[in-house]
Design a protein around this motif. Structure first.
Motif, PDB file in Angstrom:
ATOM      1  N   ASP A   1      13.947   0.314   9.555  1.00  0.00           N
ATOM      2  CA  ASP A   1      13.222  -0.530   8.600  1.00  0.00           C
ATOM      3  C   ASP A   1      14.166  -0.971   7.477  1.00  0.00           C
ATOM      4  O   ASP A   1      14.708  -0.129   6.754  1.00  0.00           O
ATOM      5  CB  ASP A   1      12.046   0.265   8.023  1.00  0.00           C
ATOM      6  CG  ASP A   1      11.122  -0.586   7.165  1.00  0.00           C
ATOM      7  OD1 ASP A   1      11.560  -1.640   6.682  1.00  0.00           O
ATOM      8  OD2 ASP A   1       9.968  -0.166   6.977  1.00  0.00           O
ATOM      9  N   PRO A   2      14.404  -2.286   7.315  1.00  0.00           N
ATOM     10  CA  PRO A   2      15.338  -2.762   6.285  1.00  0.00           C
ATOM     11  C   PRO A   2      14.876  -2.485   4.860  1.00  0.00           C
ATOM     12  O   PRO A   2      15.671  -2.587   3.927  1.00  0.00           O
ATOM     13  CB  PRO A   2      15.425  -4.271   6.552  1.00  0.00           C
ATOM     14  CG  PRO A   2      14.152  -4.604   7.279  1.00  0.00           C
ATOM     15  CD  PRO A   2      13.822  -3.392   8.093  1.00  0.00           C
ATOM     16  N   HIS A   3      13.618  -2.118   4.678  1.00  0.00           N
ATOM     17  CA  HIS A   3      13.143  -1.715   3.356  1.00  0.00           C
ATOM     18  C   HIS A   3      13.575  -0.291   3.023  1.00  0.00           C
ATOM     19  O   HIS A   3      13.555   0.111   1.859  1.00  0.00           O
ATOM     20  CB  HIS A   3      11.611  -1.810   3.278  1.00  0.00           C
ATOM     21  CG  HIS A   3      11.097  -3.216   3.384  1.00  0.00           C
ATOM     22  ND1 HIS A   3      10.563  -3.717   4.542  1.00  0.00           N
ATOM     23  CD2 HIS A   3      11.081  -4.219   2.481  1.00  0.00           C
ATOM     24  CE1 HIS A   3      10.214  -4.967   4.355  1.00  0.00           C
ATOM     25  NE2 HIS A   3      10.518  -5.301   3.116  1.00  0.00           N
ATOM     26  N   GLU A   4      13.968   0.465   4.051  1.00  0.00           N
ATOM     27  CA  GLU A   4      14.347   1.859   3.852  1.00  0.00           C
ATOM     28  C   GLU A   4      15.843   2.111   4.045  1.00  0.00           C
ATOM     29  O   GLU A   4      16.380   3.068   3.492  1.00  0.00           O
ATOM     30  CB  GLU A   4      13.565   2.756   4.818  1.00  0.00           C
ATOM     31  CG  GLU A   4      12.060   2.752   4.582  1.00  0.00           C
ATOM     32  CD  GLU A   4      11.354   3.721   5.502  1.00  0.00           C
ATOM     33  OE1 GLU A   4      11.985   4.685   5.964  1.00  0.00           O
ATOM     34  OE2 GLU A   4      10.162   3.502   5.792  1.00  0.00           O
ATOM     35  N   PHE A   5      16.512   1.260   4.826  1.00  0.00           N
ATOM     36  CA  PHE A   5      17.934   1.462   5.124  1.00  0.00           C
ATOM     37  C   PHE A   5      18.721   0.178   4.890  1.00  0.00           C
ATOM     38  O   PHE A   5      18.242  -0.920   5.197  1.00  0.00           O
ATOM     39  CB  PHE A   5      18.124   1.916   6.575  1.00  0.00           C
ATOM     40  CG  PHE A   5      17.630   3.306   6.850  1.00  0.00           C
ATOM     41  CD1 PHE A   5      18.485   4.396   6.749  1.00  0.00           C
ATOM     42  CD2 PHE A   5      16.314   3.524   7.221  1.00  0.00           C
ATOM     43  CE1 PHE A   5      18.025   5.685   7.006  1.00  0.00           C
ATOM     44  CE2 PHE A   5      15.843   4.800   7.476  1.00  0.00           C
ATOM     45  CZ  PHE A   5      16.707   5.886   7.361  1.00  0.00           C
ATOM     46  N   ILE A   6      19.962   0.332   4.388  1.00  0.00           N
ATOM     47  CA  ILE A   6      20.831  -0.811   4.107  1.00  0.00           C
ATOM     48  C   ILE A   6      22.185  -0.602   4.773  1.00  0.00           C
ATOM     49  O   ILE A   6      22.776   0.482   4.683  1.00  0.00           O
ATOM     50  CB  ILE A   6      21.057  -1.001   2.595  1.00  0.00           C
ATOM     51  CG1 ILE A   6      19.718  -1.170   1.860  1.00  0.00           C
ATOM     52  CG2 ILE A   6      21.952  -2.210   2.323  1.00  0.00           C
ATOM     53  CD1 ILE A   6      19.894  -1.254   0.355  1.00  0.00           C
TER      54      ILE A   6
END
Length: 249
Positions: A194-199
């Motif tokens: 999830d791009p909201h949780e991982f970068i």
């Protein structure tokens, strides 16, 4: 080619295995070498017996059929067998040989086996097809990662991952408990987390947002991320851009 295909069954339903065994009995092109009732046992038996073909259920206790494929050292041909038609497109996207929707007939099974026989001589295509099997997740975003460590299988909930580091064709997954190695690419995790949780902060690092304590400049246009446990990770130019967009600074 007269050599028979060595076949293994992986399905948690005994009745389903029994039906397949009755269909396979006497089939001139196959030889049944074993059966497994869950994915854990499937990993062990496939790596040990090295079958040519596996009939694989998708929805099983403990780990799914898709997760099991990611743990294999030996890569057999796969025919999925399942009662759920929502996985059909996904199965063909990763180039499984066939997809049998339960209940299926003996004739339908035989047609699937014929496909395997036809493709056995196409070594390059087979290698490319099988390599894609381990690059697939059956969910839009992962909620866990399954890792094999020698003879043990670890299930890591996504919320326990602090960061992921690239190591050629493998990644190192860091948690509070230590680290685990998995044969997957960073591209796979970047598209399935999830791009909201991982970068993605660097070609070598994907970081959980909630683990970031500080972003520190150490040279002109050069930055490091400092995690809550004081781990320092390099940030690339594109990674810094990703951080600015995600953290809005």
């Amino acid at each position: 080619m007269n050599e028979k295909l060595n076949v293994l069954l992986v399905d948690d339903e005994e009745l389903a295995r029994d039906l397949l065994k009755s269909y396979l009995k006497g089939h001139e092109k196959v030889q049944l070498i074993g059966e497994c009732e869950n994915g854990f046992e499937g990993v062990q038996k496939i790596n040990e017996l090295k079958p040519d073909l596996v009939f694989l259920d998708i929805q099983m206790p403990k780990i799914t059929g898709f997760e099991m494929l990611q743990l294999l050292d030996h890569k057999p041909e796969i025919i999925f067998t399942t009662a759920y038609d929502q996985y059909a497109l996904k199965a063909f996207e990763i180039n499984a040989i066939d997809y049998l929707l339960k209940p299926f007939s003996k004739e339908r099974m035989c047609a699937a086996i014929d496909k395997v026989v036809e493709r056995r001589g196409q070594a390059q295509e087979q290698s490319q097809r099988i390599s894609r099997l381990s690059e697939y997740a059956d969910e839009e975003y992962l909620d866990r990662v399954v890792v094999k460590d020698r003879h043990r299988i670890h299930i890591i909930p996504i919320e326990q991952i602090r960061y992921i580091e690239s190591m050629d064709d493998y990644v190192l997954i860091y948690t509070d408990e230590g680290r685990q190695m998995k044969q997957n690419t960073m591209k796979f995790f970047e598209s399935h987390l999830d791009p909201h949780e991982f970068i993605r902060i660097h070609r070598s690092y994907i970081v959980r947002v909630s683990q970031i304590e500080e972003i520190q400049q150490y040279e002109k246009e050069s930055y490091v991320v400092i995690l809550k446990d004081k781990t320092k990770l390099k940030v690339s130019k594109s990674g810094y851009k990703n951080l600015k967009e995600a953290l809005d600074f």
